[in-house]
Design a protein around this motif. Structure first.
Motif: not given
Length: 259
Positions: A178-199
């Motif tokens: 969903m490319r950061g279009r809502n709260y969970l997507a934005a959180q996932h994008a932020r965490l992926t940059k910092r800790r990787g997709a798996g975490r």
């Protein structure tokens, strides 16, 4: 088998089991070999790829490949029918919790299967857990903490209910698209940059389960906080810190929002 026949269908279609790909395969099994005719059988969004399909379908697909493809497709369709029957059986067993399952599907990224597993593993009765934190710890999606001599150290995720954890980790996968279009997507994008997709998958599974706990406890649908909620929260915290620093220096602070 298609690669052996120099048919590069998988390089154009995201899956050789899509509707368009199956129509083409069945036509090839039936004797059609003209790549352009086969490409014209594409449906929906695949029609924009007709020139690429025509090139990908050029090969030496012979009668042996046709027999092999027919056998593989028949087995695949047999399994799919069995899965459809099982899905229907599960849906019937879940009828007493139809309202809870429908409610859970309002959460971003949670589909019918994830909602069914949440209900199946928790019983949809949140009172037995006492708090969202206990539920997350029981499920195994809360961050583990090792404490020794008063020092707390993160240790990754805990062990928990493997069935529930497996499904909860699937949900962030659809959230990520969903490319950061809502709260969970934005959180996932932020965490992926910092800790990787798996975490990030595990980390986002935690708020999904916390949200599910409160929704089922209150019988309320999901309300998204918005893609900018984390940024707004950080700005507010930063403002409070600056005001506190000025007050410690003896100043009186009055905040006026910009027009």
């Amino acid at each position: 088998m298609l690669e052996d026949a120099s048919i590069k269908l998988s390089s154009v279609a995201w899956s050789v089991t899509t509707v368009s790909a199956r129509v083409m395969l069945r036509a090839m099994i039936g004797g059609e070999r003209d790549a352009r005719v086969l490409a014209e059988m594409a449906k929906g969004k695949m029609r924009s790829k007709i020139p690429d399909l025509a090139q990908a379908l050029e090969g030496h697909f012979d009668d042996h490949h046709a027999r092999m493809a027919a056998a593989i497709l028949d087995r695949l369709e047999l399994v799919e029918r069995a899965l459809a029957d099982l899905d229907e059986a599960i849906r019937f067993q879940c009828l007493p919790w139809a309202h809870e399952i429908e409610l859970l599907q309002t959460i971003t990224g949670v589909g019918e299967k994830v909602a069914q597993v949440i209900v199946a593993e928790t019983g949809a009765d949140m009172s037995r857990f006492g708090s969202a934190a206990r539920l997350a710890a029981w499920a195994g999606v809360a961050p583990g903490v090792y404490e020794s001599a008063g020092k707390r150290t993160p240790t990754g995720k805990r062990h928990g209910n493997k069935w529930l954890t497996a499904m909860l980790v699937e949900a962030p996968g659809s959230v990520a698209r969903m490319r950061g279009r809502n709260y969970l997507a934005a959180q996932h994008a932020r965490l992926t940059k910092r800790r990787g997709a798996g975490r990030a998958q595990i980390a986002v599974a935690h708020p999904i389960l916390v949200v599910a706990y409160h929704m089922l406890s209150r019988d309320e649908p999901y309300r998204d906080l918005g893609a900018d909620w984390l940024a707004r929260r950080n700005d507010e915290a930063h403002t409070r810190r600056l005001v506190a620093q000025l007050e410690r220096l003896g100043h009186t602070v009055q905040l006026d929002p910009v027009a």
